[in-house]
Design an enzyme around this catalytic site. Structure first.
Site, PDB file in Angstrom:
ATOM      1  N   GLU A 190       0.906  -1.230   0.143  1.00  0.00           N
ATOM      2  CA  GLU A 190       0.025   0.010  -0.054  1.00  0.00           C
ATOM      3  C   GLU A 190       0.928   1.156   0.064  1.00  0.00           C
ATOM      4  O   GLU A 190       1.138   1.680  -1.125  1.00  0.00           O
ATOM      5  CB  GLU A 190      -0.860  -0.047   1.244  1.00  0.00           C
ATOM      6  CG  GLU A 190      -2.056   0.978   0.997  1.00  0.00           C
ATOM      7  CD  GLU A 190      -3.272   0.443   1.947  1.00  0.00           C
ATOM      8  OE1 GLU A 190      -4.170   1.467   2.214  1.00  0.00           O
ATOM      9  OE2 GLU A 190      -3.144  -0.435   2.740  1.00  0.00           O
ATOM     10  N   GLU A 229      -2.590   0.257  13.180  1.00  0.00           N
ATOM     11  CA  GLU A 229      -3.789   0.566  12.388  1.00  0.00           C
ATOM     12  C   GLU A 229      -5.050   0.245  13.161  1.00  0.00           C
ATOM     13  O   GLU A 229      -5.881   0.882  13.103  1.00  0.00           O
ATOM     14  CB  GLU A 229      -3.567  -0.305  11.209  1.00  0.00           C
ATOM     15  CG  GLU A 229      -4.958  -0.008  10.397  1.00  0.00           C
ATOM     16  CD  GLU A 229      -4.700  -0.719   8.980  1.00  0.00           C
ATOM     17  OE1 GLU A 229      -5.220  -0.430   7.966  1.00  0.00           O
ATOM     18  OE2 GLU A 229      -3.837  -1.748   9.005  1.00  0.00           O
TER      19      GLU A 229
END
Length: 955
Positions: free
Chosen positions: A467, A737
C-alpha cells in the site's frame, strides 16, 4: 538582544531557490523581559549592488516576502537583517540565498531513456564523460528522473538524498534536485578536499591541467514505473525510466559551460539487478553481466519541472542491532528493538558468489517465530551476491517497514554486522513531550516513530505492506500532531500542491494523493484540501499556503454544495464513515455505527467555516460573506435533520456526540444533554472508547472542553483493550492501525488490514500537548499563545518544549508532595496567557521565564479504586459495605445484586445514573482509607527505623 536562526523559505542559506519573491524569517533572543520587535530593516545585495532596502515599523519577523528589484537566476544574494526592540536595543545578522532556474522551459537538457527489453530488470546506468576546459570556480547540478535515482560525479555520490526526486503527481509536477558539486570537480575522482581554506582550494586548482570528468545516473523503477498499488500494477506513469540532468559550470576564467542529458549519453546495466519498492532489491557484485544499450530522447514537457520543494528523504538515524535470535523454527533473526522505516545495512566478508537474503518483518508471532504477514503481498526481500571481499551492502531504491530481519546465507551472525538505517523526510524536529509516567512516554515515542515511519516524501498510511499510499484522511487527522513533532510546513506545502493538481470542481478531491486509485470525494478524507493548509497557517503563520491553496479549498466546498439535495445536505455517494470504529456489530463493515451522512455534513460544516475564515485572513470580504451564509443555512438544515427538538442525535454514538460538541454543531440548549449522551455511551463501554478514525482525534478534546476532563483523562490512561496504552503494554514501538492489531493472547487480527505502523490513532498527541502540557496557539505561528495545563491522574509531572517560528516555548508542571509548580518560557516577540491549575483568571505574560509554586491538596498518584472497579471488588471492602448500608439501606439485600458483581461501577452508572454520587462517595472514601493506611504504615516503619540505633545501643 541578538538575532538567530535566519531563514529563507524555512531553509538555512539555501541554493536553488525557485521563488521570485522568497520570504525571510528570523528569531530574537533577549535577556530582558517583555521584549518585542519594534522595527526591522532588510537589505539584500548581490556583490556590491543593493537590490532591496526595506524598513518597517512592525513586529513581523516571520515570512516577510522579498519586494525588491527582480532577482536574477543562478545568483547568490546576501541578506542583512537589522532589528530594534521596544527597549531600544539593536541587533543585526546576515544570511545568504542562491536563486536557481525560474523558468523550467529554459533548461537545455532532454529527458533520455534506454532501449532495454521489457524483461530486463536491472537498473539502467546513464553516463557521460566530458573534458573540463579549465579550473572550475563553481558547479551546480540540476537533476531528476522518471523513477528514482542516484547521481555520481567522478565516482563520488552526489548528495545524500534517498528516493529522489520523490513522489509527486508526475503527470503534473516533477521535482528536480540542485547540488553544489564544485568540490567534486576541483579535486577529481570523488576525492573531496581536506583544505579548511576554500580560497587555498581555488588557488591550488587554478594551475591544474584540464581533465576528464564522468557524470553518472542510476535510475530505479520507484513509484514511476514500479509495481505499486493493491493490484501490484506496474508502469503507473510510464513504461520506461529516464534521466534528466544539467550541469552548469563556471570556470575561473569567467567562461561557462552546460553539460546536458542528450543523445550523446550512453547507457548500460550495473550491479543493481532488480529493484522494487514493495519487493526489495537485488545487488550482484560478482561480475554481473553488463548489458550496453542505446539512449534515445523521450518526449517531455519541461514546464512540469519544479525545484525541490520539501526536505528530501535521508537516513536520519542509524540504529545498531540489539539482539540476535534463533526462533523455534530455526530462523536466524536480528532485532533492532524498534519498528521503523528504512533499510538494513550489513557488513560481510563473504565468499565470491555467496548469496545472502534479508527478509523483513514488523513482529514475531506468539510463538516467537518470524511473522511477515502484515506485509501482505509485499515481499520486502533484499538479496546480495558477494564479491569475495569485505563489503557493506545497503539497498538503493527501496524502503521497508521492519523491526526484525530474517537472515539467510550467513552461517555466523554478530550484532555489529547489522545497522538499521532510518529513512524519512528530513524535517526539523521541533517538539518534545515528557511526563512522569513511563507508559505515556512510550506512547509519545510510538507517536513520533509513527510519523517518522510514514512521512516519507508524502504522508503514507503505512510503510511496510503493498500500500504505502498518500491517504488523505490519515494525513488530515494527524496533521496537528505532526506539526508539533516536526516542522511540516514545506512537507505539507509540497504535498498540497499535488492535492490541488489531482483535484477538480467536477470530481472533487482524491482519497489518495498522488492519485493512483481514481477514487474521489469522501468526507474527512477529501477535507484534507481545507484542513491541512489551515493547520500550516495556524502553526507557522504561513499565509502563503492559504493563498496558494485557496482555489482548491473553496472548490472542495463548492463541490460538496453541488452534491447536496434540496434540503442543502450531502446525503449521497460513498463515505468511509468513522473508519474502523468499534461500535458496529458487523465486523465486515469497517465504517462504524455513526450515520455516514451525519459525519459527511458535520465535516461539510467544519470545512465551510474554515474556508470562510481563510477568506477573512486573505482579505476576501465578499467570499467570506458567501461562505458564512452557506454555513448558516447548512447548520440550520443539519440541526433539523440530525437533532430532535429535545437534543437527541440521530446517531447517539461516541463519534456522533463528539462531532456535535467539538465542531460546535449542537444547539446551545442541547449541549449538556449531548455531553451526557457521550458520558453514558462511554460508561456502557466500561469507560472505554469505541471511536474510529473520525471520532478518535476529537474525543478527549470534546470531553476536556466541556467539563468532563476527568473522563478524558481516564480514557487516556486506560491500559486494557481498547486504549492507547494497551498497545504499549503489548510491546508496541509504533502506533497500530487497529486498536487490537495484536490480540490479548498474542495472536493477530486476520482481516488482511493490520499494519503495526499506522499513525492515525497517534492523533491523541494533539490533546497531550494542548491539554496535558497545556500549550495552544491563540494567533497564527504562536505569536500569542495559551498555557493551560490540565491534570491527569497517574501523571504527576509533564511538559513540552516546542520550537515555534518565533523561538522555543516551554511549559512544565508538577503536582506532588502538596505543591504545584509551573515553569513557562515565552520567546521574544511573543506573549502568552497563563492559566494556572486550580487558580482563577489568566496571567498576561510577555517574553521571559515565568515560575510559580503554591500549595495544593490534590494528589495525582494512581488510586486503587475507580469507576473501572467492579462491584465485587468494591464490596470486598468492609468500609464500602458499611457506607452502602448507611446511605442506601436495603440495597445490598437485593438478590439480583449478585448478577452485577462483575460489572464495573461505570456500567452500573449507565444503568442507574442517579446512583453515581453514591458510587463516587464510596470510591472516594475507599481511596482515602488507602492513603490513611499507607501513611500509618509509613509512620510505623519510620518509628521502627528510629528505634534500631537505641536497641543496638542497649545491647
Amino acid at each position: 538582544m541578538k538575532l538567530y536562526d535566519l531563514r529563507t523559505e524555512y531553509r538555512v542559506n539555501p541554493i536553488g531557490i525557485g521563488r521570485i519573491h522568497p520570504r525571510f524569517s528570523w528569531k530574537m533572543e533577549s535577556k530582558q523581559a517583555d521584549t518585542v520587535q519594534k522595527s526591522c530593516r532588510i537589505q539584500v545585495r548581490t556583490g556590491e549592488k543593493m537590490v532591496w532596502d526595506h524598513r518597517e515599523e512592525s513586529e513581523t519577523s516571520v515570512l516577510i516576502p522579498y519586494a525588491g528589484t527582480e532577482l536574477e537566476p543562478e545568483t547568490r544574494y546576501h541578506v542583512t537583517v537589522e532589528v530594534t526592540d521596544n527597549h531600544g536595543n539593536t541587533a543585526s545578522e546576515t544570511m545568504t540565498f542562491e536563486t536557481g532556474i525560474f523558468r523550467p522551459e529554459e533548461f537545455q537538457a532532454k529527458m533520455i531513456t534506454h532501449d532495454f527489453p521489457e524483461e530486463e530488470t536491472a537498473c539502467p546506468v546513464f553516463y557521460r564523460t566530458f573534458p573540463l576546459k579549465g579550473a572550475v570556480k563553481q558547479a551546480r547540478l540540476y537533476s531528476t528522473a522518471w523513477g528514482v535515482y542516484e547521481a555520481y560525479l567522478n565516482g563520488a555520490r552526489i548528495g545524500d538524498e534517498r528516493m529522489a526526486p520523490g513522489w509527486t503527481s508526475y503527470h503534473h509536477r516533477l521535482q528536480y534536485q540542485i547540488h553544489d558539486v564544485t568540490e567534486l570537480l576541483r579535486n577529481g575522482c570523488g576525492n573531496v578536499s581536506q583544505n579548511k581554506n576554500p580560497e587555498q582550494d581555488r588557488l591550488d586548482t587554478q594551475n591544474e591541467v584540464p581533465k576528464q570528468a564522468a557524470l553518472e545516473m542510476i535510475v530505479g523503477n520507484g513509484w514511476y514505473k514500479g509495481i505499486f498499488g493493491f493490484m501490484l500494477q506496474s508502469s503507473l506513469y510510464g513504461s520506461r525510466t529516464g534521466a534528466f540532468a544539467e550541469l552548469h559550470l563556471l570556470y575561473e576564467d569567467g567562461s561557462r559551460e552546460v553539460i546536458c542529458t542528450d543523445e550523446a549519453w550512453k547507457v548500460r546495466t550495473g550491479e543493481i539487478r532488480y529493484s522494487e519498492i514493495y519487493m526489495g532489491e537485488t545487488i550482484d557484485t560478482d561480475q554481473p553481466e553488463i548489458r550496453e544499450g542505446h539512449v534515445s530522447v523521450a518526449e517531455f514537457d519541461k514546464s512540469i519541472l519544479t525545484a525541490q520543494e520539501n526536505e528530501p528523504v535521508r537516513i536520519t538515524e542509524r540504529i545498531p542491532a540489539k539482539e540476535l535470535i534463533v526462533t523455534p523454527k530455526g530462523e536466524k533473526l536480528v532485532d533492532f528493538g524498534q519498528n521503523l522505516t528504512g533499510a538494513a545495512e550489513i557488513r560481510v566478508h563473504g565468499k565470491k558468489g555467496q548469496k545472502i537474503v534479508i527478509r523483513h518483518a514488523e513482529v514475531l508471532d506468539k510463538d516467537g517465530n518470524f511473522y511477515p504477514d502484515t506485509l501482505r503481498q509485499a515481499k520486502s526481500i533484499d538479496t546480495y551476491i558477494c564479491s569475495g571481499e569485505e563489503q557493506t551492502f545497503l539497498p538503493h531504491f527501496t524502503f521497508h517497514g521492519f523491526r526484525y530481519l530474517c537472515v539467510e546465507g550467513l552461517d555466523e551472525l554478530s550484532t555489529d554486522q547489522f545497522t538499521a538505517c532510518v529513512m524519512h523526510s528530513d524535517m526539523e524536529k521541533t517538539g518534545t513531550f515528557f511526563c512522569s509516567n513511563p507508559k505515556v512516554n512510550q506512547l509519545q515515542s510510538n507517536i513520533s516513530w509513527g510519523q517518522r515511519g510514514n512521512f516519507l516524501d508524502i504522508p503514507t498510511d503505512c510503510p511496510q505492506r503493498d500500500e504505502r499510499l498518500g491517504w488523505t484522511g490519515d494525513a488530515q487527522i494527524f496533521s496537528w500532531t505532526a506539526a508539533f513533532h516536526r516542522n511540516t510546513a514545506l512537507f505539507f506545502s509540497k504535498w498540497m500542491r499535488d492535492v490541488a493538481a489531482e483535484s477538480s470542481l467536477e470530481k472533487g478531491v482524491p482519497h489518495v494523493v498522488p492519485d493512483i486509485l481514481g477514487q474521489y470525494s469522501s468526507s474527512a478524507w477529501s477535507d484534507v484540501a481545507v484542513i491541512v493548509p489551515w493547520v500550516v497557517y495556524q502553526i507557522y503563520g504561513d499565509k502563503g499556503i492559504l493563498e496558494e491553496s485557496w482555489k482548491c479549498m473553496h472548490e472542495w466546498v463548492d463541490y460538496i454544495r453541488s452534491q447536496c439535495g434540496e434540503n442543502g445536505l450531502w446525503q449521497s455517494g460513498f463515505q468511509y464513515g468513522d473508519w474502523l470504529a468499534l461500535d458496529k456489530e458487523e465486523s465486515a463493515d469497517r465504517t462504524g455505527a455513526t450515520d455516514k451522512y451525519f459525519i459527511a455534513n458535520a465535516y461539510y460544516l467544519y470545512v465551510t467555516d474554515l474556508v470562510k475564515r481563510t477568506a477573512e485572513a486573505l482579505g476576501l470580504g465578499e467570499a467570506a460573506k458567501v461562505y458564512q451564509e452557506l454555513y448558516d443555512n447548512t447548520l440550520e438544515a443539519f440541526r433539523q435533520e440530525y437533532y430532535t427538538n429535545t437534543g437527541r442525535i440521530v446517531s447517539e454514538t461516541q463519534t456522533g456526540a463528539v462531532l456535535s460538541l467539538y465542531f460546535d454543531l449542537a444547539r446551545e440548549k442541547d449541549r449538556e444533554r449531548i455531553l451526557q449522551t457521550l458520558r453514558t455511551n462511554i460508561e456502557n463501554h466500561k469507560n472505554h472508547l469505541a471511536t474510529g478514525f473520525v471520532g478518535t482525534p476529537y474525543l478527549c478534546h470534546a470531553l476536556s472542553e466541556n467539563g468532563a476532563h476527568d473522563l478524558a483523562a481516564a480514557l487516556f490512561m486506560k491500559e486494557d483493550y481498547p486504549s492507547w496504552l494497551y498497545a504499549v503494554n503489548k510491546g508496541a514501538t509504533t502506533i497500530w492501525e487497529r486498536w487490537n492489531s495484536i490480540l490479548p493472547d498474542g495472536s493477530f487480527d486476520v482481516s488482511g488490514m493490520n499494519s503495526l505502523n499506522h499513525y492515525a490513532y497517534g492523533s491523541i498527541g494533539d490533546w497531550m500537548y494542548r491539554k496535558v502540557a497545556g500549550v495552544s496557539q491563540l494567533e497564527p505561528g504562536y505569536k500569542r499563545f495559551r498555557v493551560q495545563p490540565m491534570f491527569v491522574k497517574g501523571i504527576e509531572e509533564a511538559g513540552i518544549e516546542f520550537e515555534s517560528v518565533y523561538g522555543k516555548i516551554v511549559s512544565q508542571w508538577s503536582c506532588r508532595d502538596g505543591k504545584i509548580r509551573v515553569h513557562v518560557e515565552v520567546p521574544a516577540n511573543t506573549s502568552a496567557e497563563i492559566w494556572l491549575p486550580e487558580k482563577d483568571g489568566a496571567i498576561k505574560a510577555g517574553s521571559g521565564i515565568h515560575e510559580y509554586e503554591y500549595e495544593t491538596e490534590t494528589s495525582l498518584a494512581f488510586e486503587r479504586f475507580s469507576m473501572d472497579s467492579t462491584l465485587g471488588e468494591i464490596l470486598a471492602e468492609p468500609l464500602a459495605v458499611e457506607m452502602f448500608n448507611q446511605m442506601a439501606p436495603g440495597m445490598l439485600e437485593n438478590p439480583m445484586l449478585a448478577m452485577a458483581h462483575q460489572m464495573t461501577m461505570a456500567e452500573l452508572c449507565a444503568q442507574a445514573a442517579e446512583a453515581k454520587p453514591l458510587y463516587e462517595a464510596v470510591i472516594g472514601a475507599l481511596n482515602q482509607q488507602e492513603i490513611a493506611d499507607a501513611n500509618a504504615k509509613s509512620k510505623k516503619c519510620n518509628k521502627m527505623v528510629r528505634a534500631l540505633p537505641l536497641a543496638a545501643a542497649a545491647k
